[in-house]
Design a protein around this motif. Structure first.
Motif, PDB file in Angstrom:
ATOM      1  N   ARG A 111       0.864  -1.186   0.000  1.00 39.54           N
ATOM      2  CA  ARG A 111       0.000   0.000   0.000  1.00 39.54           C
ATOM      3  C   ARG A 111       0.898   1.232   0.000  1.00 39.54           C
ATOM      4  NH1 ARG A 111      -1.821  -3.445   3.988  1.00 39.54           N
ATOM      5  NH2 ARG A 111      -3.744  -4.558   3.441  1.00 39.54           N
ATOM      6  N   ILE A 112       0.485   2.253  -0.750  1.00 43.08           N
ATOM      7  CA  ILE A 112       1.317   3.461  -0.851  1.00 43.08           C
ATOM      8  C   ILE A 112       0.984   4.369   0.328  1.00 43.08           C
ATOM      9  CG2 ILE A 112       1.861   5.470  -2.276  1.00 43.08           C
ATOM     10  CD1 ILE A 112       0.812   3.751  -4.715  1.00 43.08           C
ATOM     11  N   LYS A 113       2.006   4.759   1.077  1.00 43.99           N
ATOM     12  CA  LYS A 113       1.753   5.611   2.252  1.00 43.99           C
ATOM     13  C   LYS A 113       2.487   6.933   2.109  1.00 43.99           C
ATOM     14  CE  LYS A 113       1.227   1.780   5.464  1.00 43.99           C
ATOM     15  NZ  LYS A 113      -0.074   1.834   6.061  1.00 43.99           N
ATOM     16  N   LEU A 114       1.795   7.990   2.511  1.00 44.87           N
ATOM     17  CA  LEU A 114       2.422   9.307   2.522  1.00 44.87           C
ATOM     18  C   LEU A 114       1.839  10.068   3.709  1.00 44.87           C
ATOM     19  CD1 LEU A 114       4.390  11.087   0.805  1.00 44.87           C
ATOM     20  CD2 LEU A 114       2.335  12.165  -0.076  1.00 44.87           C
ATOM     21  N   GLY A 115       2.678  10.308   4.702  1.00 42.81           N
ATOM     22  CA  GLY A 115       2.170  10.937   5.923  1.00 42.81           C
ATOM     23  C   GLY A 115       1.048  10.088   6.497  1.00 42.81           C
ATOM     24  N   ASP A 116      -0.106  10.729   6.670  1.00 41.38           N
ATOM     25  CA  ASP A 116      -1.243  10.051   7.273  1.00 41.38           C
ATOM     26  C   ASP A 116      -2.133   9.374   6.210  1.00 41.38           C
ATOM     27  OD1 ASP A 116      -2.495   9.335   9.576  1.00 41.38           O
ATOM     28  OD2 ASP A 116      -3.720  11.157   9.741  1.00 41.38           O
ATOM     29  N   ALA A 117      -1.766   9.530   4.926  1.00 42.57           N
ATOM     30  CA  ALA A 117      -2.602   8.999   3.836  1.00 42.57           C
ATOM     31  C   ALA A 117      -2.111   7.624   3.380  1.00 42.57           C
ATOM     32  CB  ALA A 117      -2.585   9.961   2.657  1.00 42.57           C
ATOM     33  N   THR A 118      -3.080   6.759   3.027  1.00 43.95           N
ATOM     34  CA  THR A 118      -2.745   5.424   2.519  1.00 43.95           C
ATOM     35  C   THR A 118      -3.539   5.166   1.247  1.00 43.95           C
ATOM     36  OG1 THR A 118      -2.566   4.676   4.824  1.00 43.95           O
ATOM     37  CG2 THR A 118      -2.644   2.962   3.128  1.00 43.95           C
ATOM     38  N   VAL A 119      -2.837   4.760   0.176  1.00 40.11           N
ATOM     39  CA  VAL A 119      -3.519   4.430  -1.077  1.00 40.11           C
ATOM     40  C   VAL A 119      -3.702   2.918  -1.154  1.00 40.11           C
ATOM     41  CG1 VAL A 119      -3.581   4.822  -3.574  1.00 40.11           C
ATOM     42  CG2 VAL A 119      -2.177   6.305  -2.122  1.00 40.11           C
ATOM     43  N   ILE A 120      -4.928   2.505  -1.465  1.00 41.96           N
ATOM     44  CA  ILE A 120      -5.250   1.075  -1.561  1.00 41.96           C
ATOM     45  C   ILE A 120      -6.044   0.830  -2.848  1.00 41.96           C
ATOM     46  CG2 ILE A 120      -5.263   0.643   0.947  1.00 41.96           C
ATOM     47  CD1 ILE A 120      -8.343   0.957   0.837  1.00 41.96           C
TER      48      ILE A 120
ATOM     49  N   VAL B 184      -7.729   6.734  -1.759  1.00 42.76           N
ATOM     50  CA  VAL B 184      -6.789   7.263  -0.779  1.00 42.76           C
ATOM     51  C   VAL B 184      -7.552   7.413   0.535  1.00 42.76           C
ATOM     52  CG1 VAL B 184      -5.242   9.139  -0.118  1.00 42.76           C
ATOM     53  CG2 VAL B 184      -5.527   8.576  -2.532  1.00 42.76           C
ATOM     54  N   VAL B 185      -7.181   6.616   1.525  1.00 44.54           N
ATOM     55  CA  VAL B 185      -7.709   6.834   2.880  1.00 44.54           C
ATOM     56  C   VAL B 185      -6.926   8.042   3.397  1.00 44.54           C
ATOM     57  CG1 VAL B 185      -8.054   5.842   5.168  1.00 44.54           C
ATOM     58  CG2 VAL B 185      -8.201   4.375   3.122  1.00 44.54           C
ATOM     59  N   MET B 186      -7.621   9.177   3.540  1.00 42.59           N
ATOM     60  CA  MET B 186      -6.930  10.455   3.705  1.00 42.59           C
ATOM     61  C   MET B 186      -6.257  10.607   5.069  1.00 42.59           C
ATOM     62  SD  MET B 186      -9.815  12.853   1.861  1.00 42.59           S
ATOM     63  CE  MET B 186      -8.886  14.368   1.710  1.00 42.59           C
TER      64      MET B 186
ATOM     65  N   GLU C 280      -2.927  20.549   4.948  1.00 38.63           N
ATOM     66  CA  GLU C 280      -1.998  19.410   4.984  1.00 38.63           C
ATOM     67  C   GLU C 280      -2.712  18.106   4.628  1.00 38.63           C
ATOM     68  OE1 GLU C 280       0.237  19.091   8.629  1.00 38.63           O
ATOM     69  OE2 GLU C 280       1.148  17.232   7.886  1.00 38.63           O
ATOM     70  N   LEU C 281      -3.943  17.950   5.104  1.00 42.39           N
ATOM     71  CA  LEU C 281      -4.737  16.756   4.788  1.00 42.39           C
ATOM     72  C   LEU C 281      -4.917  16.643   3.270  1.00 42.39           C
ATOM     73  CD1 LEU C 281      -6.898  14.550   6.006  1.00 42.39           C
ATOM     74  CD2 LEU C 281      -8.553  16.277   5.266  1.00 42.39           C
TER      75      LEU C 281
ATOM     76  N   LEU D  66      -9.156  25.353  -1.716  1.00 39.82           N
ATOM     77  CA  LEU D  66     -10.228  24.391  -1.407  1.00 39.82           C
ATOM     78  C   LEU D  66     -10.679  24.541   0.042  1.00 39.82           C
ATOM     79  CD1 LEU D  66      -9.037  21.155  -3.298  1.00 39.82           C
ATOM     80  CD2 LEU D  66     -11.097  22.507  -3.777  1.00 39.82           C
ATOM     81  N   CYS D  67      -9.714  24.728   0.951  1.00 39.11           N
ATOM     82  CA  CYS D  67     -10.075  24.896   2.374  1.00 39.11           C
ATOM     83  C   CYS D  67     -10.961  26.128   2.569  1.00 39.11           C
ATOM     84  CB  CYS D  67      -8.823  25.033   3.237  1.00 39.11           C
ATOM     85  SG  CYS D  67      -8.028  23.457   3.528  1.00 39.11           S
ATOM     86  N   ARG D  68     -10.667  27.190   1.831  1.00 30.41           N
ATOM     87  CA  ARG D  68     -11.479  28.419   1.967  1.00 30.41           C
ATOM     88  C   ARG D  68     -12.894  28.189   1.445  1.00 30.41           C
ATOM     89  NH1 ARG D  68      -6.788  32.831   0.315  1.00 30.41           N
ATOM     90  NH2 ARG D  68      -5.435  32.264   2.057  1.00 30.41           N
TER      91      ARG D  68
END
Ligand SMILES: [Zn+2]
Length: 341
Positions: free
Chosen positions: A90-99, A112-114, A128-129, A265-267
């Motif tokens: 599974r690809i992981k980056l910080g708190d995110a996981t790609v499955i 992407v489980v964010m 950051e999320l 996007l956050c705004r």
């Protein structure tokens, strides 16, 4: 070159029950998307009241049920990639996981489980999320397009926030797609951008930004290199576009670009929250290097509940006639959203 914004005003008359059945005329609008020509209808509500929706009971109920994306079970119950895509599974980056998506609807479909957090309230969505999970999705796309250049040709990154927008689980996740053919709307965008360039020897997206800057009615603001505007012919309520001029492919987009997109996007999401728009769909559109005239852009539309959660905001018009509609004028959205930029 300046963009033409075409709208037809339609007057409808009836005898008004609220005013002793005196004749009354109501005006609705049919607008045409300046790029694709697609119709968008503006319903004549001028004070449409969107109700706030409290997700708390649904979130609490979902916590009592099984969630495959929560950290204690994710590694046990979610699928892994074959070694040619991801030797690490599974690809992981910080708190995110790609499955991989267990129910793929495209040749290459992943999620992407964010975050490891089961629920992230709208007001807690931070740059950051978004940066991390979009970057993780791009990492997956770069791998599959390198591995299978014939089948993984057209890509997108998509986000359905909360089940009301079609997300099957509350746990925040993105949908990442790569396939041989573009999605129907993506194909329209790509073809129409190419045609515009060939017809007018000018880039549509740059012309759109400049025209909206001049018109001042729908231009919202800028985050770094990304320009934000309220779509003239909205695909749904609160349709906001973030355009990154001069960039086309998944290889062009930099970490700085992702940051600029995430800030905007956050705004928009903060504005949705304040406007009782409690759910949304978002997409990041790309083209291939050979498609002239395209610009990477994000699009985010609000999803609202009609009479808290018993009614859908998608009707016969979108499903059976392909005509999107909105109940709030894009110009009114832009006026309010500007204050967040
Ligand atoms: Zn969960």
């Amino acid at each position: 070159m300046s963009i033409k914004f075409t709208k037809d005003l339609k007057e409808s008359s009836f005898l008004d029950p609220m005013n002793n059945f005196e004749p009354k005329t109501v005006v609705s609008e049919i607008r045409h998307d300046p790029l694709t020509g697609q119709i968008s209808r503006i319903f004549p509500f001028r004070k449409f009241n969107i109700h706030n929706h409290d997700w708390t009971p649904f979130v609490e109920e979902s916590r009592q049920k099984f969630c495959p994306f929560c950290p204690d079970v994710l590694e046990k119950v979610t699928p892994m990639f074959s070694a040619d895509i991801a030797p690490e599974g599974r690809i992981k980056l910080g708190d995110a996981t790609v499955i991989p998506n267990l129910n793929p609807y495209e040749k290459y479909a992943s999620l992407v489980v964010m975050s490891c957090r089961h629920y992230i309230a709208m007001e807690e969505i931070e740059t950051e999320l978004i940066i991390n999970s979009f970057r993780a999705g791009l990492d997956y796309l770069q791998r599959v397009t390198a591995l299978d250049p014939d089948e993984a040709r057209y890509v997108s990154i998509n986000w359905n926030y909360m089940p009301y927008a079609g997300g099957s689980l509350i746990h925040p996740h993105l949908q990442i797609l790569a396939g041989k053919e573009p999605c129907t709307f993506d194909k329209q965008l790509i073809n129409a951008s190419e045609k515009y360039l060939s017809d007018y020897k000018s880039n549509y997206w740059t012309d759109l930004i400049n025209s909206e800057l001049k018109a001042k009615e729908r231009y919202v603001g800028q985050t770094g290199k990304v320009h934000w505007l309220s779509a003239f012919a909205p695909r749904h309520v609160g349709d906001i576009m973030g355009i990154l001029p001069g960039k086309k492919t998944i290889h062009d987009i930099s970490d700085d670009d992702l940051y600029d997109l995430a800030v905007g996007l956050c705004r928009v999401i903060k504005f949705y929250k304040q406007s009782n728009i409690t759910s949304f769909n978002a997409a990041l559109y790309f083209a291939r290097s050979e498609h002239a005239g395209f610009s990477i852009h994000a699009r985010i539309v609000g999803r609202f509940t009609i009479f808290p959660l018993v009614g859908s905001d998608i009707t016969h018009m979108q499903i059976l006639h392909d005509d999107p509609w909105t109940v709030i004028l894009p110009e009114a959205i832009a006026q309010e959203l500007k204050t967040y930029f």
